[in-house]
Write a protein that holds these residues in place. Structure first.
Motif, mmCIF file in Angstrom:
data_model
loop_
_atom_site.group_PDB
_atom_site.id
_atom_site.type_symbol
_atom_site.label_atom_id
_atom_site.label_comp_id
_atom_site.label_asym_id
_atom_site.label_seq_id
_atom_site.Cartn_x
_atom_site.Cartn_y
_atom_site.Cartn_z
ATOM 1 N N THR A 41 38.802 48.883 51.373
ATOM 2 C CA THR A 41 38.868 47.748 52.303
ATOM 3 C C THR A 41 40.314 47.308 52.503
ATOM 4 O O THR A 41 40.731 47.012 53.623
ATOM 5 C CB THR A 41 38.032 46.577 51.754
ATOM 6 N N LEU B 179 35.793 41.834 61.547
ATOM 7 C CA LEU B 179 34.774 42.699 60.939
ATOM 8 C C LEU B 179 35.014 42.824 59.438
ATOM 9 O O LEU B 179 34.079 42.740 58.635
ATOM 10 C CB LEU B 179 34.839 44.070 61.610
ATOM 11 N N GLY C 152 33.746 40.088 57.355
ATOM 12 C CA GLY C 152 32.293 39.926 57.306
ATOM 13 C C GLY C 152 31.725 39.194 58.494
ATOM 14 O O GLY C 152 30.538 38.898 58.520
ATOM 15 N N ASP D 215 30.616 39.919 61.591
ATOM 16 C CA ASP D 215 30.349 41.023 62.520
ATOM 17 C C ASP D 215 30.013 40.525 63.925
ATOM 18 O O ASP D 215 30.426 41.137 64.902
ATOM 19 C CB ASP D 215 29.249 41.944 61.970
ATOM 20 N N ALA E 41 33.149 39.603 65.664
ATOM 21 C CA ALA E 41 33.876 40.804 66.073
ATOM 22 C C ALA E 41 33.303 41.362 67.367
ATOM 23 O O ALA E 41 34.045 41.723 68.280
ATOM 24 C CB ALA E 41 33.827 41.850 64.966
ATOM 25 N N ALA E 42 31.955 41.404 67.465
ATOM 26 C CA ALA E 42 31.327 41.913 68.684
ATOM 27 C C ALA E 42 31.661 41.021 69.871
ATOM 28 O O ALA E 42 31.979 41.504 70.958
ATOM 29 C CB ALA E 42 29.816 41.997 68.487
ATOM 30 N N THR F 54 24.957 38.614 55.453
ATOM 31 C CA THR F 54 25.439 39.484 56.526
ATOM 32 C C THR F 54 24.713 39.221 57.827
ATOM 33 O O THR F 54 25.118 39.728 58.858
ATOM 34 C CB THR F 54 25.267 40.947 56.132
ATOM 35 N N THR G 202 24.756 37.314 60.306
ATOM 36 C CA THR G 202 25.509 36.245 60.963
ATOM 37 C C THR G 202 24.895 35.762 62.273
ATOM 38 O O THR G 202 24.986 34.570 62.555
ATOM 39 C CB THR G 202 26.971 36.666 61.185
ATOM 40 N N MET H 15 29.593 46.587 52.518
ATOM 41 C CA MET H 15 29.592 45.979 53.848
ATOM 42 C C MET H 15 30.296 46.897 54.852
ATOM 43 O O MET H 15 29.854 47.107 55.955
ATOM 44 C CB MET H 15 30.321 44.627 53.761
ATOM 45 N N LEU H 16 31.396 47.466 54.349
ATOM 46 C CA LEU H 16 32.213 48.291 55.232
ATOM 47 C C LEU H 16 31.546 49.631 55.526
ATOM 48 O O LEU H 16 31.811 50.244 56.561
ATOM 49 C CB LEU H 16 33.572 48.505 54.580
ATOM 50 N N GLN I 245 28.618 50.446 56.519
ATOM 51 C CA GLN I 245 27.813 50.579 57.735
ATOM 52 C C GLN I 245 28.691 50.755 58.978
ATOM 53 O O GLN I 245 28.188 51.116 60.037
ATOM 54 C CB GLN I 245 26.889 49.376 57.895
ATOM 55 N N TYR I 246 29.992 50.500 58.844
ATOM 56 C CA TYR I 246 30.879 50.687 59.991
ATOM 57 C C TYR I 246 31.714 51.951 59.877
ATOM 58 O O TYR I 246 32.645 52.138 60.646
ATOM 59 C CB TYR I 246 31.774 49.459 60.168
#
Lengths: 178, 118
Positions: free
Chosen positions: A4, A47, A50, A52, A55-56, A135, A137, B1-2, B4-5
């Motif tokens: 990450t 993203l 966390g 998401d 981000a979209a 997650t 969201t 979490m990461l 899935q992307y």
């Protein structure tokens, strides 16, 4: 460093580089395209945090729509407006101010903005560390929007309506004025 | 979490590399022989007339702006759809008020003739 961290460094590097190119690009259309990449990088950072759905939404609204409207704004300007006065025609005051405008002021602005952001990050209270929230969201956002934040949500539609009506009024005025 | 992307990351990387490699191979293979006719902008085989940068009609901007506003509306529809079953009628009324306000703007644009193409 974890995966990450590496992904964050890569995304942050792309974002910062493209943001730098927005400022230094001599052609305004290139600056607009770099701005699109900057928005995309910011979506990547959301993203990684966390967020998401955010981000979209960032990709949909900022990369898709705001960049489009900026490019339309460029297309609506005359070539003379885009290039500005030619360097030969520029007055002495303008040419002597150019180094200040190009190096000193942007630097001061950037440092000032960075200082404000660092102060905000240090002073702000963070309800939870990034990535620790559920997650799901969109569900959390929907529950917040349609229970606690109903009034701000409806006010947002009025703000959008004002933007739409204002732009139409300005555009039609411009058209009839020509 | 990461995880899935991961596919998104692979897609972005491969996409960027595909363009970069294609352009690089093209640059290495192609002959370099520019002359004025070749450097001129292509206008269906005609000799180009006028400048490449022209001022577009302001009407394009109205369409772009209406697109932005209804794009933002779409973003709000998604969390609404997710929680619709739990909140029920109230969420429906709230969303109809939201959409109604925006449709008002669309009706205004329509009435003012901003959507007419001339």
């Amino acid at each position: 460093m974890t995966v990450t961290d590496w992904v964050f460094l890569a995304v942050a590097a792309v974002t910062l580089f493209s943001a730098y190119r927005v400022v230094v690009s001599r052609k305004i259309m290139h600056a607009a395209l770099w701005l699109g990449l900057t928005f995309f990088g910011v979506a990547g950072i959301f993203l990684l945090l966390g967020a998401d759905f955010l981000a979209a939404a960032q990709v949909l609204v900022y990369v898709g729509a705001v960049t489009t409207i900026i490019i339309f704004g460029i297309m609506l300007s005359t070539p003379e407006e885009l290039r500005g006065p030619s360097p030969e025609a520029g007055s002495d005051a303008a040419s002597s101010a150019a180094p200040t405008r190009r190096s000193f002021l942007p630097l001061v602005t950037a440092i000032g903005f960075a200082a404000v952001m660092v102060a905000l990050v240090n002073r702000g209270e963070w309800p939870s560390p990034p990535g620790s929230v559920s997650t799901d969201t969109p569900r959390l956002l929907g529950e917040a929007l349609f229970t606690r934040f109903v009034i701000p949500f409806e006010v947002a539609s009025v703000v959008l309506l004002v933007a739409l009506v204002g732009a139409i009024a300005l555009a039609l005025k411009e058209e009839s004025g020509q | 979490m990461l995880q899935q992307y991961t596919s998104v990351g692979v897609f972005l990387t491969v996409g960027a590399l595909f363009v970069a490699v294609t352009l690089l191979v093209g640059r290495l293979l192609r002959p370099h022989n520019p002359y004025p006719e070749k450097l001129a902008p292509y206008e269906c085989g005609e000799i180009p007339v006028g400048g490449g940068q022209v001022r577009f009609n302001i009407r394009y901007y109205i369409f772009a702006l209406i697109f932005v506003i209804f794009d933002v509306e779409t973003v709000f529809l998604y969390p609404w759809a997710v929680v619709f079953e739990e909140i029920g009628l109230f969420a429906f009324v709230v969303m109809m008020l939201f959409i109604g306000t925006l449709v008002e703007g669309l009706v205004y644009a329509w009435k003012k003739g901003a959507l007419r193409w001339v």
